[in-house]
Design a protein around this motif. Structure first.
Motif, mmCIF file in Angstrom:
data_model
loop_
_atom_site.group_PDB
_atom_site.id
_atom_site.type_symbol
_atom_site.label_atom_id
_atom_site.label_comp_id
_atom_site.label_asym_id
_atom_site.label_seq_id
_atom_site.Cartn_x
_atom_site.Cartn_y
_atom_site.Cartn_z
ATOM 1 N N ASP A 1 -0.319 -8.339 0.514
ATOM 2 C CA ASP A 1 -0.925 -9.261 1.014
ATOM 3 C C ASP A 1 -1.956 -8.504 2.030
ATOM 4 O OD1 ASP A 1 0.209 -11.265 -0.183
ATOM 5 O OD2 ASP A 1 1.384 -11.803 1.361
ATOM 6 N N LYS A 2 -1.346 -7.723 2.561
ATOM 7 C CA LYS A 2 -2.424 -6.755 3.630
ATOM 8 C C LYS A 2 -3.395 -5.972 2.869
ATOM 9 C CE LYS A 2 0.550 -6.809 7.788
ATOM 10 N NZ LYS A 2 -0.231 -7.664 8.395
ATOM 11 N N LEU A 3 -2.925 -5.532 1.966
ATOM 12 C CA LEU A 3 -3.852 -4.482 1.076
ATOM 13 C C LEU A 3 -4.767 -5.320 0.372
ATOM 14 C CD1 LEU A 3 -4.618 -1.806 -0.057
ATOM 15 C CD2 LEU A 3 -2.778 -2.007 -1.627
ATOM 16 N N ALA A 4 -4.372 -6.519 -0.214
ATOM 17 C CA ALA A 4 -5.313 -7.355 -0.600
ATOM 18 C C ALA A 4 -6.268 -7.832 0.218
ATOM 19 C CB ALA A 4 -4.682 -8.690 -1.434
ATOM 20 N N ALA A 5 -6.113 -8.048 1.530
ATOM 21 C CA ALA A 5 -7.021 -8.436 2.657
ATOM 22 C C ALA A 5 -8.034 -7.445 2.793
ATOM 23 C CB ALA A 5 -6.212 -9.154 3.823
ATOM 24 N N LEU A 6 -7.411 -5.818 2.595
ATOM 25 C CA LEU A 6 -8.362 -5.040 2.784
ATOM 26 C C LEU A 6 -9.340 -4.879 1.982
ATOM 27 C CD1 LEU A 6 -5.633 -2.290 4.118
ATOM 28 C CD2 LEU A 6 -7.706 -3.262 5.570
ATOM 29 N N LEU A 7 -8.985 -5.159 0.394
ATOM 30 C CA LEU A 7 -9.753 -4.921 -0.785
ATOM 31 C C LEU A 7 -11.032 -5.864 -0.601
ATOM 32 C CD1 LEU A 7 -7.173 -4.191 -3.564
ATOM 33 C CD2 LEU A 7 -8.890 -2.526 -2.379
ATOM 34 N N GLU A 8 -10.926 -7.082 -0.245
ATOM 35 C CA GLU A 8 -11.915 -8.224 -0.044
ATOM 36 C C GLU A 8 -12.852 -8.187 -1.161
ATOM 37 O OE1 GLU A 8 -12.893 -8.842 4.517
ATOM 38 O OE2 GLU A 8 -13.122 -6.771 3.800
ATOM 39 N N PRO A 9 -12.673 -8.829 -2.312
ATOM 40 C CA PRO A 9 -11.479 -9.399 -2.715
ATOM 41 C C PRO A 9 -10.579 -8.307 -3.441
ATOM 42 C CG PRO A 9 -12.748 -10.184 -4.192
ATOM 43 C CD PRO A 9 -13.727 -9.275 -3.100
ATOM 44 N N ALA A 10 -9.279 -8.594 -3.965
ATOM 45 C CA ALA A 10 -8.380 -7.723 -4.586
ATOM 46 C C ALA A 10 -8.933 -7.646 -6.201
ATOM 47 C CB ALA A 10 -7.011 -8.160 -4.460
ATOM 48 N N ALA A 11 -9.287 -9.171 -6.542
ATOM 49 C CA ALA A 11 -9.665 -9.177 -8.076
ATOM 50 C C ALA A 11 -10.671 -8.143 -8.543
ATOM 51 C CB ALA A 11 -10.155 -10.573 -8.286
ATOM 52 N N ALA B 1 5.203 -4.355 -4.206
ATOM 53 C CA ALA B 1 3.748 -4.547 -3.978
ATOM 54 C C ALA B 1 3.024 -4.556 -5.129
ATOM 55 C CB ALA B 1 3.466 -3.435 -3.105
ATOM 56 N N ALA B 2 3.148 -3.718 -6.261
ATOM 57 C CA ALA B 2 2.181 -3.619 -7.394
ATOM 58 C C ALA B 2 2.402 -4.862 -8.193
ATOM 59 C CB ALA B 2 2.945 -2.512 -8.208
ATOM 60 N N ARG B 3 3.538 -5.506 -8.110
ATOM 61 C CA ARG B 3 3.549 -7.038 -8.919
ATOM 62 C C ARG B 3 2.699 -7.943 -8.195
ATOM 63 N NH1 ARG B 3 7.571 -10.412 -8.070
ATOM 64 N NH2 ARG B 3 9.116 -9.105 -6.963
ATOM 65 N N HIS B 4 2.841 -7.752 -6.945
ATOM 66 C CA HIS B 4 2.030 -8.931 -6.127
ATOM 67 C C HIS B 4 0.652 -8.669 -6.173
ATOM 68 C CE1 HIS B 4 5.528 -11.490 -4.596
ATOM 69 N NE2 HIS B 4 6.092 -10.413 -4.313
ATOM 70 N N LEU B 5 0.153 -7.586 -6.185
ATOM 71 C CA LEU B 5 -1.263 -6.893 -6.442
ATOM 72 C C LEU B 5 -1.683 -7.374 -7.779
ATOM 73 C CD1 LEU B 5 -1.080 -3.507 -4.495
ATOM 74 C CD2 LEU B 5 -2.357 -5.432 -4.007
ATOM 75 N N LYS B 6 -0.877 -7.146 -8.658
ATOM 76 C CA LYS B 6 -1.358 -7.657 -10.005
ATOM 77 C C LYS B 6 -1.762 -9.172 -9.914
ATOM 78 C CE LYS B 6 -0.349 -7.654 -15.135
ATOM 79 N NZ LYS B 6 -0.586 -9.126 -15.084
ATOM 80 N N THR B 7 -0.789 -10.096 -9.484
ATOM 81 C CA THR B 7 -0.797 -11.442 -9.293
ATOM 82 C C THR B 7 -2.120 -11.885 -8.718
ATOM 83 O OG1 THR B 7 1.550 -11.649 -9.461
ATOM 84 C CG2 THR B 7 0.334 -13.358 -8.387
ATOM 85 N N ALA B 8 -2.537 -10.898 -7.583
ATOM 86 C CA ALA B 8 -3.748 -11.414 -6.795
ATOM 87 C C ALA B 8 -4.864 -10.983 -7.540
ATOM 88 C CB ALA B 8 -3.770 -10.407 -5.657
ATOM 89 N N GLY B 9 -4.870 -10.221 -8.889
ATOM 90 C CA GLY B 9 -6.132 -9.986 -9.516
ATOM 91 C C GLY B 9 -6.461 -8.550 -9.602
ATOM 92 N N ALA B 10 -5.728 -7.800 -8.732
ATOM 93 C CA ALA B 10 -6.014 -6.172 -8.914
ATOM 94 C C ALA B 10 -5.553 -5.698 -10.174
ATOM 95 C CB ALA B 10 -5.549 -5.529 -7.636
ATOM 96 N N LEU B 11 -6.345 -4.503 -10.768
ATOM 97 C CA LEU B 11 -6.083 -3.800 -11.830
ATOM 98 C C LEU B 11 -5.143 -2.898 -11.630
ATOM 99 C CD1 LEU B 11 -9.720 -3.890 -13.466
ATOM 100 C CD2 LEU B 11 -8.080 -5.399 -13.923
ATOM 101 N N THR B 12 -4.095 -2.884 -11.732
ATOM 102 C CA THR B 12 -3.019 -2.330 -11.172
ATOM 103 C C THR B 12 -2.106 -1.101 -11.970
ATOM 104 O OG1 THR B 12 -2.553 -4.042 -9.364
ATOM 105 C CG2 THR B 12 -0.778 -2.248 -9.391
ATOM 106 N N ASP B 13 -2.136 -0.213 -11.717
ATOM 107 C CA ASP B 13 -1.175 0.930 -12.472
ATOM 108 C C ASP B 13 -0.206 1.377 -11.598
ATOM 109 O OD1 ASP B 13 -2.823 1.005 -14.822
ATOM 110 O OD2 ASP B 13 -4.208 2.331 -13.700
#
Length: 529
Positions: free
Chosen positions: A36-46, A66-78
């Motif tokens: 959640d904090k990382l997604a807020a820093l990315l603005e937006p995460a998607a 964290a990786a699983r939740h970042l993917k849910t937030a739309g980040a392209l996560t490896d």
């Protein structure tokens, strides 16, 4: 902000488990909060590309969540696994079920897939090692962190975020493994770690964000190390009633200055006044009076007899002793020098202060600079300071007081200051980057700032004056020291903003002292409306 050691953090987690909050639950909460904090820093995460470097232990597990939740937030996560995790690893299985396909270092010849991912990554999340690391980083983790450093040098737009702490940073001492990578942000779990505020580690954390991992309410009640912040300091500041007079805000005696160091007396006196003391009186030699009086128009003067070389003459301390009950606080030492006459004067003055009948109720003093150097030449010197005091040594002075080498002082500043405060039965302010304030009851606090603008002669005299001014207004020694250090740091940040890191002088701080008080109070007023 409370600070913890690695052992204290383990204890808090064990206490949580005893209350029914399992390690698995803490890991799930930690990973979600980091995401959640990382997604807020990315603005937006998607659409942003994030690569999570996953180590073998719990830090890696937090990274997988964290990786699983970042993917849910739309980040392209490896996910990049630096060592194998068992097939029964629940958080890895959850990540795979969520559609993530981990890359494994053991199958990545020459780290080619990691290199390619780093060329496209917007963010690298360092979840390699946490507080439990007890060895040097080597093998695949060391190689991967080196590649991260190389990639950021090529692509400065890439952001490095540390999960809990940068891998290789010692949570207790701030020591750094050669493989550690400087983070732009550290999202730390539960509490910030002491090593974040001790160099060299303090240079590796970037901005620190604290993630709530669901520890039971009140679980940090026994912690005794804190970072100063404006909310804490606001609660300490003395009241300024509308019907006050100068006596309301106390009287400060400043015993300072010598022919070689007259400016120290000016800085200490002006800082005490700027910190709100009602009256400041300077006790200094007769030959200094014409010079000092022209600079200190608001200060009153207690003119001392002198020796032929300009030092305090026999009887100077007795002259002050006869008037000690007029003062609620004193600042002793800035610029006194260490001549035989200055040493005799200081010893006599401290002896007079150690007699309760000579001092007012609630009296406390700041012992700074040459007062500390003179004391350090005597065995069991702390037994000669039998009154409430705040000692303000820089590392060299602390080394002399404690009988240690300077590197030893700097290697564990928090615990050394705490231990010495207990032995000496006084408040100790160990100056330097992230100044440490320690009380004899075991509490310790750290300044949030490390400001190179303060690395210039005279800034310590200003700090001594600020603390003396706050003591005069009735603050207890530990409170006056904490508030004084924070106000001093605020003033220095204002100077730095105006002038930069280089070229500021100590007197530049003076006008910013009352502005710092004003800014704190105005911010508090705005927050209440």
């Amino acid at each position: 902000m409370n600070l913890v050691t690695a052992a204290e953090m383990r204890r808090l987690e064990q206490e949580a488990a005893a209350l029914g909050v399992s390690a698995a639950e803490l890991m799930q909460r930690a990973g979600r909060e980091v995401a959640d904090k990382l997604a807020a820093l990315l603005e937006p995460a998607a659409g942003k590309r994030v690569i999570v470097l996953v180590g073998p232990g719990n830090n890696g597990g937090d990274g997988l969540v964290a990786a699983r939740h970042l993917k849910t937030a739309g980040a392209l996560t490896d996910i990049y696994l630096l060592s194998p995790r068992g097939s029964d690893d629940i958080v890895l299985r959850e990540a795979v079920t969520a559609g993530l396909s981990p890359l494994e270092a053991r199958y990545d010849v020459g780290f080619e897939r990691l290199r390619a991912a780093l060329e496209e990554a917007d963010v690298v999340l360092d979840a390699v090692f946490g507080t439990g690391l007890g060895r040097s980083i080597s093998g695949a983790p060391a190689a991967a962190l080196a590649l991260v450093e190389e990639a950021r040098n090529r692509r400065p737009e890439m952001t490095v975020v540390a999960l809990d702490l940068p891998s290789g940073l010692d949570a207790d001492t701030g020591a750094i493994d050669p493989s550690a990578v400087r983070a732009d942000f550290t999202i730390t779990l539960g509490y910030a770690k002491r090593g974040f505020f001790l160099f060299p580690g303090a240079g590796y954390t970037g901005e620190i964000l604290v993630a709530d991992i669901g520890l039971p309410e009140g679980s940090g009640a026994g912690l005794n190390t804190e970072v100063l912040d404006e909310h804490l300091i606001l609660d300490l500041l003395p009241d300024r009633p509308a019907d006050a007079h100068k006596g309301t805000f106390g009287k400060v005696l400043v015993a300072a200055g010598s022919p070689e160091y007259a400016g120290a007396a000016v800085l200490a006196c002006q800082a005490a006044g700027r910190a709100g003391a009602g009256l400041v009186t300077l006790a200094a030699g007769k030959s200094l009076y014409p010079v000092l009086a022209s600079r200190l128009t608001e200060t009153t003067h207690l003119i001392l007899p002198e020796t032929a070389d300009g030092g305090p003459a026999p009887g100077a301390a007795e002259l002050i002793a006869g008037r000690l009950k007029e003062f609620s606080a004193a600042v002793i030492g800035p610029g006194l020098g260490q001549s035989p006459s200055a040493a005799a004067f200081t010893r006599a003055l401290l002896a007079a202060l150690s007699r309760p009948e000579n001092r007012a109720s609630g009296f406390a003093a700041v012992l700074d600079a040459d007062a500390l150097n003179i004391l350090s030449a005597e065995s069991d010197w702390w037994l000669k300071v039998d009154f409430p005091a705040v000692l303000t040594p820089h590392p060299g002075e602390m080394a002399r007081l404690a009988g240690l080498a300077v590197p030893r002082v700097q290697s564990d500043r928090i615990e050394l200051a705490r231990r010495c405060a207990g032995l000496w039965r006084q408040v100790v302010v160990l100056k330097g980057a992230h100044t440490v304030i320690a009380s004899s009851d075991g509490r310790a606090a750290l300044a949030p700032n490390a400001n190179p603008a303060l690395a210039t002669a005279g800034t310590g005299d200003v700090l001594a004056g600020i603390i003396g001014g706050l003591l005069a207004q009735g603050l207890a020694p530990f409170d006056a020291a904490r508030a004084g250090v924070y106000i001093h740091a605020m003033a220095a940040e204002s100077v730095r903003a105006a002038l930069g890191d280089c070229g500021a002088v100590a007197s530049d701080l003076l006008g910013h002292i009352p502005r710092s008080f004003k800014a704190l109070k105005e911010h508090d007023h705005a927050a209440c409306h």
